[in-house]
Design a protein around this motif. Structure first.
Motif, short mmCIF file in Angstrom:
data_model
loop_
_atom_site.label_atom_id
_atom_site.label_comp_id
_atom_site.label_asym_id
_atom_site.label_seq_id
_atom_site.Cartn_x
_atom_site.Cartn_y
_atom_site.Cartn_z
N GLN A 15 55.09 65.25 40.63
CA GLN A 15 54.17 66.30 41.08
C GLN A 15 54.79 67.68 40.96
O GLN A 15 54.12 68.66 40.62
N ALA A 16 56.11 67.75 41.23
CA ALA A 16 56.80 69.03 41.12
C ALA A 16 56.83 69.52 39.68
O ALA A 16 56.96 70.73 39.43
N ARG A 17 56.72 68.61 38.72
CA ARG A 17 56.69 68.98 37.30
C ARG A 17 55.29 69.35 36.83
O ARG A 17 55.08 69.58 35.64
N GLY A 18 54.33 69.38 37.75
CA GLY A 18 53.00 69.86 37.40
C GLY A 18 51.91 68.82 37.28
O GLY A 18 50.78 69.15 36.89
N VAL A 19 52.20 67.56 37.61
CA VAL A 19 51.17 66.52 37.58
C VAL A 19 50.64 66.36 38.99
O VAL A 19 51.36 65.90 39.89
N PRO A 20 49.38 66.73 39.25
CA PRO A 20 48.86 66.68 40.62
C PRO A 20 48.69 65.27 41.14
O PRO A 20 48.48 64.32 40.38
N ASP A 21 48.79 65.13 42.46
CA ASP A 21 48.63 63.85 43.13
C ASP A 21 47.28 63.21 42.79
O ASP A 21 47.18 62.00 42.57
N SER A 22 46.23 64.04 42.70
CA SER A 22 44.89 63.50 42.42
C SER A 22 44.83 62.86 41.04
O SER A 22 44.14 61.85 40.85
N GLN A 23 45.57 63.42 40.09
CA GLN A 23 45.57 62.86 38.74
C GLN A 23 46.30 61.52 38.71
O GLN A 23 45.84 60.56 38.06
N LEU A 24 47.43 61.44 39.40
CA LEU A 24 48.15 60.17 39.48
C LEU A 24 47.29 59.10 40.14
O LEU A 24 47.26 57.94 39.70
N MET A 25 46.58 59.50 41.20
CA MET A 25 45.73 58.55 41.92
C MET A 25 44.58 58.07 41.04
O MET A 25 44.21 56.89 41.06
N GLU A 26 44.02 58.96 40.27
CA GLU A 26 42.91 58.59 39.38
C GLU A 26 43.38 57.57 38.34
O GLU A 26 42.70 56.58 38.07
N ARG A 27 44.55 57.80 37.78
CA ARG A 27 45.07 56.88 36.77
C ARG A 27 45.42 55.52 37.40
O ARG A 27 45.17 54.47 36.80
N ALA A 28 45.98 55.56 38.59
CA ALA A 28 46.32 54.31 39.26
C ALA A 28 45.07 53.51 39.59
O ALA A 28 45.00 52.29 39.36
N GLY A 29 44.06 54.20 40.12
CA GLY A 29 42.81 53.52 40.44
C GLY A 29 42.14 52.92 39.22
O GLY A 29 41.55 51.84 39.28
N ARG A 30 42.22 53.63 38.09
CA ARG A 30 41.62 53.11 36.85
C ARG A 30 42.34 51.82 36.42
O ARG A 30 41.69 50.87 35.98
N ALA A 31 43.66 51.80 36.53
CA ALA A 31 44.40 50.59 36.16
C ALA A 31 44.02 49.41 37.06
O ALA A 31 43.89 48.28 36.59
N VAL A 32 43.81 49.69 38.34
CA VAL A 32 43.39 48.64 39.27
C VAL A 32 41.98 48.17 38.92
O VAL A 32 41.70 46.96 38.92
N ALA A 33 41.10 49.10 38.62
CA ALA A 33 39.73 48.73 38.25
C ALA A 33 39.72 47.88 36.98
O ALA A 33 38.95 46.91 36.87
N ASP A 34 40.56 48.22 36.02
CA ASP A 34 40.64 47.43 34.79
C ASP A 34 41.08 46.00 35.08
O ASP A 34 40.53 45.03 34.53
N ALA A 35 42.09 45.86 35.96
CA ALA A 35 42.56 44.52 36.31
C ALA A 35 41.48 43.73 37.05
O ALA A 35 41.30 42.53 36.82
N ASP A 89 44.10 54.92 46.08
CA ASP A 89 44.00 54.21 44.80
C ASP A 89 42.84 53.22 44.84
O ASP A 89 42.12 53.05 43.85
N GLY A 90 42.66 52.57 45.99
CA GLY A 90 41.56 51.62 46.15
C GLY A 90 40.21 52.31 46.10
O GLY A 90 39.26 51.78 45.50
N PHE A 91 40.10 53.49 46.69
CA PHE A 91 38.82 54.23 46.66
C PHE A 91 38.47 54.60 45.23
O PHE A 91 37.30 54.52 44.81
N VAL A 92 39.47 55.03 44.44
CA VAL A 92 39.23 55.35 43.03
C VAL A 92 38.74 54.11 42.29
O VAL A 92 37.76 54.16 41.53
N ALA A 93 39.41 52.98 42.51
CA ALA A 93 39.01 51.74 41.83
C ALA A 93 37.58 51.36 42.19
O ALA A 93 36.79 50.95 41.32
N ALA A 94 37.23 51.52 43.48
CA ALA A 94 35.86 51.18 43.91
C ALA A 94 34.83 52.05 43.20
O ALA A 94 33.79 51.55 42.72
#
Length: 509
Positions: free
Chosen positions: A18-38, A63-68
């Motif tokens: 996150q300190a390198r410029g990747v926001p928490d929301s973006q990481l969460m969105e990607r994580a949730g998408r991977a969970v949804a795919d599984a 992450d679960g809310f994003v997947a839902a």
């Protein structure tokens, strides 16, 4: 080597990213998408399918809310529950909980999941994250029980809820997942047992985190293949590695046989077995390829102090020495072991009664002039460190590191999920092996494998890592052939096939 992260390392990696410029929301969105795919994969698609997503109040729940949301958008019917909807913390988690309204989804209190779970085709467990420790309680424990009772497959987010992310312990209720989707690298809690049994298939997903550089890792076949030596065309028995085995007593003659045979199977060219006179003839029947050095003995048939000069001379002519199994805890014999280990600079693998000779004296091993590999099980660890025996099992990585630091030796802590730790604080985790190794003599086989590799000139740390891996593969093969009737000698017989499977990149059992 596959990297493995502790909960603290995982949190730090997240913060650095996150300190390198990747926001928490973006990481969460990607994580949730991977969970949804599984979840979609486990449900067999989205059409006509129903998912139940159970969330906690932290980032894992986010992450679960994003997947839902993504599952609902794709066409799956989704029921979303939270253990405490009013207590959702973290801006990204709260944002994604609020965004569920876009799909007309309500977050309900997880007071009773039974009806929804009965209709579910897939379940997402997003209750606790890797920072969880202790036992799940109250409604959280009740939710985990209900998830496990459901007939639907479960996708766990990062780690199954109820599993300690640092140790793999499951002191209370723990979700038993079909797939665990974890981010950036595997987490320690799903690598160690019993957490690994709760994780099901582990799927590591890249969500844009920085490349991890942890102190721990899982041994992979190509790591081992790179360590195993190959005999040259002009090799002879002494160039192939000479191992001195100091083991056995009148009443324990099997250990030197297993060590010698295992060393030969791993490729040592010449093995000399030094054992008490009363044991030599019996040992000779079991291994006809070895050279024998009958030793002076005590009245109990154990190695006597009078054998020290013969052993020192034999050690000078060996490339490595394997010491300990079957030697007994006789006081005179223990003194001999310490004297021999302390006076030689030859690489040594020390096991069983060789370790017992250093009960409460692990620090003395730091004074050795040569490299040392020690291979304790939990009981031997406890005796070396002067601690309760359950301390090793409570945190296996910490235990191996502590002994490596105290002894200055490369420490291979045997058991389900063997941990190898040198004195520098790093660690390797070995995942090969099976219950087939839970029989007498398999530790002696491991001593022979490591001793043989040391004799062949393999770096001591690499010898321990490769030895544990190959030994575990051979154990699995023996178990596949003989089930619970597999013997230590069967593991020895499977070593050539195990080596072949590793070096030729064949499918490992």
């Amino acid at each position: 080597m596959k990297p493995v992260l502790t909960p603290l390392e995982a949190s730090e990696l997240d913060r650095e990213t996150q300190a390198r410029g990747v926001p928490d929301s973006q990481l969460m969105e990607r994580a949730g998408r991977a969970v949804a795919d599984a979840a979609t994969e486990l449900a067999g698609g989205v059409y006509g399918r129903r998912a139940v997503v159970v969330c906690g109040t932290g980032n894992n729940g986010g992450d679960g809310f994003v997947a839902a949301r993504l599952l609902s958008r794709a066409g799956m019917r989704v029921d979303v529950f939270c253990t405490d909807p009013a207590g959702i913390g973290g801006s990204a988690s709260k944002l994604n909980a609020d965004r569920l309204a876009e799909q007309a989804l309500d977050v309900r209190m997880a007071t009773s999941l039974g009806r929804s779970l009965a209709r579910a085709d897939v379940v997402v467990d997003a209750i606790f994250g890797t920072g969880f420790h202790g036992a799940a309680e109250d409604r959280w424990a009740e939710s985990i029980v209900e998830l496990n009772a459901a007939q639907a497959p479960i996708v766990a987010v990062d780690i199954p809820s109820g599993v300690d992310g640092a140790t793999g312990a499951v002191p209370g209720e723990g979700v038993r997942a079909t797939i665990t989707v974890t981010f950036g690298a595997a987490k320690l809690g799903i690598v160690l047992l019993p957490g690994a049994e709760h994780a099901g298939t582990i799927r590591v997903v890249d969500i844009g985190l920085l490349e991890p550089a942890p102190a721990m890792g899982l041994t992979e076949p190509h790591d081992v293949a790179a360590s195993l030596p190959v005999r040259g065309a002009q090799a002879h028995k002494r160039r192939s590695g000479t191992l001195l085995v100091v083991a056995g007593s009148r009443s324990m003659t099997g250990a030197p046989v297993l060590i010698a045979r295992a060393a030969g199977r791993i490729g040592a060219g010449l093995v000399t077995v030094a054992t008490p006179r009363d044991a030599a003839s019996v040992v000779g029947v079991g291994t006809i390829e070895a050279v024998f050095l009958p030793l002076e003995q005590t009245d109990r048939g154990t190695v006597s102090w009078e054998a020290i000069d013969d052993l020192l001379e034999a050690s000078d002519n060996a490339d490595a020495v394997a010491i300990g199994p079957g030697m007994s805890r006789h006081v005179e014999t223990a003194e001999l072991i310490r004297a021999l280990v302390g006076r030689i600079s030859t690489p040594v693998v020390l096991d069983a009664d060789g370790l017992n000779a250093y009960e409460g004296r692990a620090g003395e091993l730091r004074e050795r002039a040569g490299p040392t590999v020690i291979t304790p099980h939990d009981g031997e660890f406890a005796r070396l460190m002067g601690v309760p025996v359950d301390e090793a099992g409570a945190d296996r990585v910490a235990a191996a590191r502590a002994l490596g630091s105290a002894s200055g030796a490369i420490t291979l802590l045997k058991g389900p999920r063997t941990v190898i730790a040198p004195r520098d604080g790093s660690a390797r985790i070995n995942t090969t092996g099976s219950a087939a190794l839970a029989t007498a003599g398999t530790g002696d086989v491991l001593t022979g494998v490591i001793g043989g590799l040391l004799a062949r000139g393999v770096d001591p740390l690499e010898a321990a890592i490769a030895g544990a891996f190959v030994h575990g593969v051979a154990g699995r093969m023996a178990g596949a052939a003989w089930g619970d009737g597999a013997l230590a000698s069967d593991v020895v017989d499977q070593l050539p096939a195990a080596i072949r499977s590793v070096t030729q990149a064949e499918h490992l059992p």
